[in-house]
Scaffold this motif. Structure first.
Motif, mmCIF file in Angstrom:
data_model
loop_
_atom_site.group_PDB
_atom_site.id
_atom_site.type_symbol
_atom_site.label_atom_id
_atom_site.label_comp_id
_atom_site.label_asym_id
_atom_site.label_seq_id
_atom_site.Cartn_x
_atom_site.Cartn_y
_atom_site.Cartn_z
ATOM 1 N N GLU A 1 0.529 -0.950 0.384
ATOM 2 C CA GLU A 1 0.183 -0.096 -0.295
ATOM 3 C C GLU A 1 1.103 1.642 0.047
ATOM 4 N N VAL A 2 2.276 1.123 0.599
ATOM 5 C CA VAL A 2 2.574 2.459 0.684
ATOM 6 C C VAL A 2 3.235 3.152 -0.424
ATOM 7 N N TRP A 3 3.851 0.997 -0.957
ATOM 8 C CA TRP A 3 4.008 2.038 -2.844
ATOM 9 C C TRP A 3 3.423 2.330 -4.089
ATOM 10 N N TYR A 4 1.544 1.445 -3.626
ATOM 11 C CA TYR A 4 0.977 2.163 -4.449
ATOM 12 C C TYR A 4 0.451 3.358 -4.120
ATOM 13 N N ALA A 5 0.075 3.834 -2.613
ATOM 14 C CA ALA A 5 0.555 5.630 -2.648
ATOM 15 C C ALA A 5 1.511 6.248 -2.643
ATOM 16 N N VAL B 1 9.918 -0.287 3.825
ATOM 17 C CA VAL B 1 9.207 -0.960 5.014
ATOM 18 C C VAL B 1 11.061 -1.649 5.428
ATOM 19 N N ILE B 2 11.465 -0.772 7.127
ATOM 20 C CA ILE B 2 12.630 -2.057 7.418
ATOM 21 C C ILE B 2 11.734 -2.430 8.368
ATOM 22 N N ALA B 3 11.488 -1.886 8.726
ATOM 23 C CA ALA B 3 11.157 -2.544 10.645
ATOM 24 C C ALA B 3 9.536 -2.013 10.595
ATOM 25 N N PHE B 4 8.374 -3.473 11.093
ATOM 26 C CA PHE B 4 7.357 -3.586 11.266
ATOM 27 C C PHE B 4 7.483 -4.441 12.218
ATOM 28 N N ASP B 5 6.477 -4.047 13.473
ATOM 29 C CA ASP B 5 5.973 -4.595 14.647
ATOM 30 C C ASP B 5 4.916 -4.351 15.173
ATOM 31 N N ARG B 6 3.783 -5.322 14.816
ATOM 32 C CA ARG B 6 2.313 -5.047 14.320
ATOM 33 C C ARG B 6 1.659 -5.474 16.515
ATOM 34 N N THR B 7 0.706 -4.651 16.716
ATOM 35 C CA THR B 7 0.304 -5.025 17.830
ATOM 36 C C THR B 7 -1.274 -4.842 17.732
ATOM 37 N N ASP B 8 -1.839 -5.574 18.380
ATOM 38 C CA ASP B 8 -3.795 -5.316 18.922
ATOM 39 C C ASP B 8 -4.329 -3.518 18.310
ATOM 40 N N GLY B 9 -4.337 -3.840 16.480
ATOM 41 C CA GLY B 9 -5.507 -2.365 16.451
ATOM 42 C C GLY B 9 -4.073 -1.428 16.212
ATOM 43 N N GLY B 10 -3.018 -2.058 15.797
ATOM 44 C CA GLY B 10 -1.781 -0.659 15.424
ATOM 45 C C GLY B 10 -0.596 -1.493 14.937
ATOM 46 N N ALA B 11 0.659 -0.802 15.101
ATOM 47 C CA ALA B 11 1.858 -1.027 14.111
ATOM 48 C C ALA B 11 2.365 0.408 14.379
ATOM 49 N N GLN B 12 4.291 0.040 14.235
ATOM 50 C CA GLN B 12 4.847 1.037 14.180
ATOM 51 C C GLN B 12 5.774 0.328 12.953
ATOM 52 N N THR C 1 13.561 5.911 3.043
ATOM 53 C CA THR C 1 13.755 7.065 1.746
ATOM 54 C C THR C 1 14.710 7.503 1.632
ATOM 55 N N ARG C 2 14.348 8.696 0.811
ATOM 56 C CA ARG C 2 16.143 9.738 -0.369
ATOM 57 C C ARG C 2 16.475 10.266 0.544
ATOM 58 N N ARG C 3 17.357 11.072 1.018
ATOM 59 C CA ARG C 3 18.423 11.986 1.407
ATOM 60 C C ARG C 3 17.410 12.752 0.498
ATOM 61 N N GLY C 4 16.839 13.758 0.950
ATOM 62 C CA GLY C 4 15.906 14.904 0.218
ATOM 63 C C GLY C 4 14.682 14.187 -0.309
ATOM 64 N N SER C 5 14.202 14.023 -0.037
ATOM 65 C CA SER C 5 12.100 13.742 -0.335
ATOM 66 C C SER C 5 11.832 13.230 0.795
ATOM 67 N N ALA C 6 12.476 13.989 1.913
ATOM 68 C CA ALA C 6 11.223 12.899 2.714
ATOM 69 C C ALA C 6 9.561 13.601 3.107
ATOM 70 N N GLY C 7 10.116 14.881 2.815
ATOM 71 C CA GLY C 7 8.726 15.364 2.326
ATOM 72 C C GLY C 7 7.375 14.782 1.651
ATOM 73 N N GLU C 8 8.026 14.424 -0.064
ATOM 74 C CA GLU C 8 7.461 13.757 -0.422
ATOM 75 C C GLU C 8 7.200 12.146 -0.139
ATOM 76 N N ALA C 9 8.043 11.524 0.512
ATOM 77 C CA ALA C 9 7.555 10.548 1.161
ATOM 78 C C ALA C 9 6.622 10.505 2.408
ATOM 79 N N ARG C 10 6.587 11.530 3.596
ATOM 80 C CA ARG C 10 5.380 12.308 4.349
ATOM 81 C C ARG C 10 4.576 11.811 3.579
ATOM 82 N N ALA C 11 4.080 12.913 2.247
ATOM 83 C CA ALA C 11 2.968 13.316 1.695
ATOM 84 C C ALA C 11 2.131 11.973 1.091
ATOM 85 N N ALA C 12 3.094 11.381 0.898
ATOM 86 C CA ALA C 12 3.233 9.418 0.329
ATOM 87 C C ALA C 12 2.385 8.928 0.968
ATOM 88 N N LEU C 13 3.325 8.746 2.243
ATOM 89 C CA LEU C 13 2.283 8.075 3.685
ATOM 90 C C LEU C 13 0.822 8.737 3.927
#
Length: 159
Positions: free
Chosen positions: A35-39, A56-67, A72-84
């Motif tokens: 879904e991150v790639w599609y977004a 996605v480097i790390a993914f820790d799932r819990t009940d009703g959520g995850a961390q 992302t590449r340096r200099g494109s954090a804004g675009e990454a936040r927008a995609a998320l």
């Protein structure tokens, strides 16, 4: 094959992401990555999503959520936040995402933003719409199980 010199190696930024959903949602790493790639592709196009290179480097799932930690590449954090921010569901389960912070290394990202495990949900009975119902309590949020779905509430709604 020789390694690239240090000044030619790609530089990365790591985003700590909190994912929230209903308690019965089953969000896993593979579906979240897809879904991150599609977004990113829908927002930035093929070339833009390839430049941002969200992984996605790390993914820790819990009940009703995850961390998660998303690279992302340096200099494109804004675009990454927008995609998320465009991501609203994973496998037809509605999700809410919050970027907790951005760091230059995975270790610093974990230490600064993903220090403690998320709070464990507590199950209890509440009176909602004049009926006794099951609920899942996560901090100040209470998800009440209605007939066919969940309804979000807070502790103030029950006083």
């Amino acid at each position: 094959m020789k390694h690239l010199p240090k000044h030619l190696q790609p530089r990365w930024r790591y985003l700590a992401v909190a994912v929230e959903s209903w308690p019965d949602a089953s969000v896993d790493r593979r579906a979240f990555q897809r879904e991150v790639w599609y977004a990113a592709q829908n927002l930035l196009g093929d070339t833009g999503s390839a430049e941002v290179d969200l992984t996605v480097i790390a993914f820790d799932r819990t009940d009703g959520g995850a961390q998660a930690i998303v690279r992302t590449r340096r200099g494109s954090a804004g675009e990454a936040r927008a995609a998320l921010a465009c991501l609203d569901s994973v496998d037809d389960d509605p999700v809410g995402l919050r970027v907790l912070g951005i760091s230059g290394t995975v270790r610093a990202c974990e230490e600064k933003y993903i220090r403690r495990p998320p709070e464990a949900p507590a199950k209890r009975q509440v009176v909602f719409e004049n009926q006794d119902r099951r609920a899942v309590e996560r901090g100040v949020r209470i998800d009440v199980h209605t007939d066919d779905a969940f309804a979000g509430a807070t502790a103030l709604d029950f006083r």
